[in-house]
Every structure is written in C-alpha cells, then in structure tokens.
Design an enzyme around this catalytic site. Structure first.
Site, mmCIF file in Angstrom:
data_model
loop_
_atom_site.group_PDB
_atom_site.id
_atom_site.type_symbol
_atom_site.label_atom_id
_atom_site.label_comp_id
_atom_site.label_asym_id
_atom_site.label_seq_id
_atom_site.Cartn_x
_atom_site.Cartn_y
_atom_site.Cartn_z
ATOM 1 N N HIS A 1 0.823 -1.214 0.000
ATOM 2 C CA HIS A 1 0.000 0.000 0.000
ATOM 3 C C HIS A 1 0.856 1.261 0.000
ATOM 4 C CE1 HIS A 1 0.329 -0.121 4.532
ATOM 5 N NE2 HIS A 1 0.454 1.170 4.314
ATOM 6 N N ASP B 1 -0.128 -7.566 1.383
ATOM 7 C CA ASP B 1 0.406 -6.202 1.481
ATOM 8 C C ASP B 1 1.930 -6.222 1.612
ATOM 9 O OD1 ASP B 1 0.485 -3.464 1.679
ATOM 10 O OD2 ASP B 1 -0.153 -3.392 3.780
ATOM 11 N N SER C 1 3.719 2.837 8.418
ATOM 12 C CA SER C 1 3.412 1.831 7.406
ATOM 13 C C SER C 1 4.635 1.391 6.617
ATOM 14 C CB SER C 1 2.395 2.377 6.420
ATOM 15 O OG SER C 1 1.134 2.416 6.994
#
EC number: 3.4.21.-
Length: 259
Positions: A67, A112, A212
C-alpha cells in the site's frame, strides 16, 4: 496504527496506508526513542519527505508494504538510511524499481508486501545500517511472542506531526483468530497472510500513521516477521495492530531478488 476503512490509500506521498476510521501509516504509540543500533535495518521511504518505512534486506533491496508504493513512480522515490532521523543524517539513494505483490488487494489489504530495488548499493555493516534476516517460508509467529515495531509515525492518534527521531515499541503477538473476531465487528477480515500484535485489553501500544511499511522483528530470533500494514485507529483498546505475515512471502521475495 493504520486504519483500514476499506477504502484505500489516503494521500500517498504523505502517509500512505489503508484506513478505517483513521488512516493507515502508523507511527509508534507507547514506545521509546530508538538508540543507535536498536533497529539498524530501518529505512525511511520518501517522496518529497518521509511517508513510509521499510527494511533493509541487502545492499540493493528494501522490503515494504504494497500500500506504500501503490500508484507510486519509482523515479520520484528515494530512501534514507543509516540514521535515526528521517529528515537528516545518513545517506539518500534513489529508487530504481518497485515490485508490488501481484495479488495485493487494496480493499482488504491482503498480500500487502512490496520490494524496492535501489539504483546504487547501500554501504552496510554500520551501526545503523544492517540487513535483517528473513524467516523460513511458511513460518508463523506464536501467541505471546515479543515483536519489535519501529518507525517515524505519529505518537498518538489524531496527531499530525511526525517525530524527528526513530521510535520503537515491543509488543506481544495476538492470536489471528482473536484478531479476526475483533475486527469482524468493524467489517474487516484478518487473513492467513496477516499477524497481529498489541495489548488488546488496555491498548496504548501500537504503530500509527507514518509507520506503514516498516519492520516488525521477532525480539528473540531477530528475523523480520511482519510489515506494518493496517489497523483501527492507533493503540485503541480491543484493536491490535495488523501486520503482513512475512513468512508467507519469503519465496515471492526471493524470486524477485533473483530476477
């Protein structure tokens, strides 16, 4: 931690993560400043500035979240490494290629995982610049294992400024079954490609926006077992952080690195 609203990325070059009621790119909540040598595999992924984390696999390769690079152009990205600060120190290197997992699902945040290849090699074996070892293909974490999460994400949910220095926190692995039950109330699924960690009963420790793509490392084995992926808010009671299960993607990682 990041928040998955089953919508997808929010401002890719600001924080890039999936979201629920908040946003995905997390920073560390309830942790401490990392000291030299604590997380030498940590890098900052940057466009005009820091927006995601990543982990050093070798002199050319960085592991991060899909992502984080979704819709990104390699020529606009760089990494900063060998420093505890995302905005200064260390060295910057331009990105040459991005490899996003072919089955990444931006709605469920499944698969992911992504790899970044650099234009020039990093100089490793420095105090703050060392590769992190991969686990065996198919390996999994166990409930109660200690895992270390690090990054330059927000220090609390609702904050809009990143800490200048790297933060880290050690948390406990939460069972996938319990994690899935908790998130089902929010309409999200925790797949076999994910692991969870945090303090379910009390909250207070987690990653948050800005973390992230960063590393989740087994404290005992020192292997990278997760990638900061998504969550509901940051360090909320009843909602552990959700991380990509690296053990399910080792063969994929090695196949890309051998191309």
């Amino acid at each position: 931690m990041m928040i998955l609203t089953i919508v997808v990325l929010l401002a890719a070059n600001i924080l890039a993560t999936p979201i629920l009621p908040s946003s995905p790119n997390a920073t560390i909540v309830g942790g401490v400043k990392a000291q030299a040598g604590d997380c030498p595999y940590q890098i900052s992924l940057q466009s005009s500035s820091h927006f995601c984390g990543g982990s050093i696999l070798d002199e050319y390769w960085i592991l991060t979240a899909a992502h984080c690079v979704n819709g990104q152009s390699a020529k606009k990205l760089s990494i900063r490494y060998n420093t505890l600060k995302h905005a200064s120190g260390g060295e910057k290197i331009q990105v040459a290629e991005i490899y996003q997992h072919e089955n990444y699902d931006s709605m469920t945040i499944d698969n992911d995982v992504a790899l970044i290849k650099l234009k020039t090699p990093m100089t490793l074996d420095q105090t703050n610049a060392k590769p992190v070892p991969l686990p065996a293909q198919g390996s999994d974490v166990k409930v109660g294992d200690k895992i270390r999460v690090s990054g330059w994400g927000y220090l609390q949910e609702g904050s809009y400024s990143l800490p200048s220095e790297l933060q880290r926190v050690d948390i406990d692995v939460v069972s996938r079954e319990q994690c899935d039950q908790l998130y089902s109330k929010a309409g999200a699924d925790v797949s076999e490609n994910m692991i969870c960690g945090g303090d379910v009963a009390n909250g207070g420790v987690d990653s948050c926006q800005g973390d992230s793509g960063g590393p989740v490392v087994d404290v005992a084995t020192k292997q990278i077992v997760g990638i900061v992926s998504w969550g509901y808010g940051c360090a909320r009671k009843g909602y552990p952080g959700v991380y990509t299960r690296v053990g399910n993607f080792v063969d994929w990682i090695e196949s890309k690195r051998s191309q």
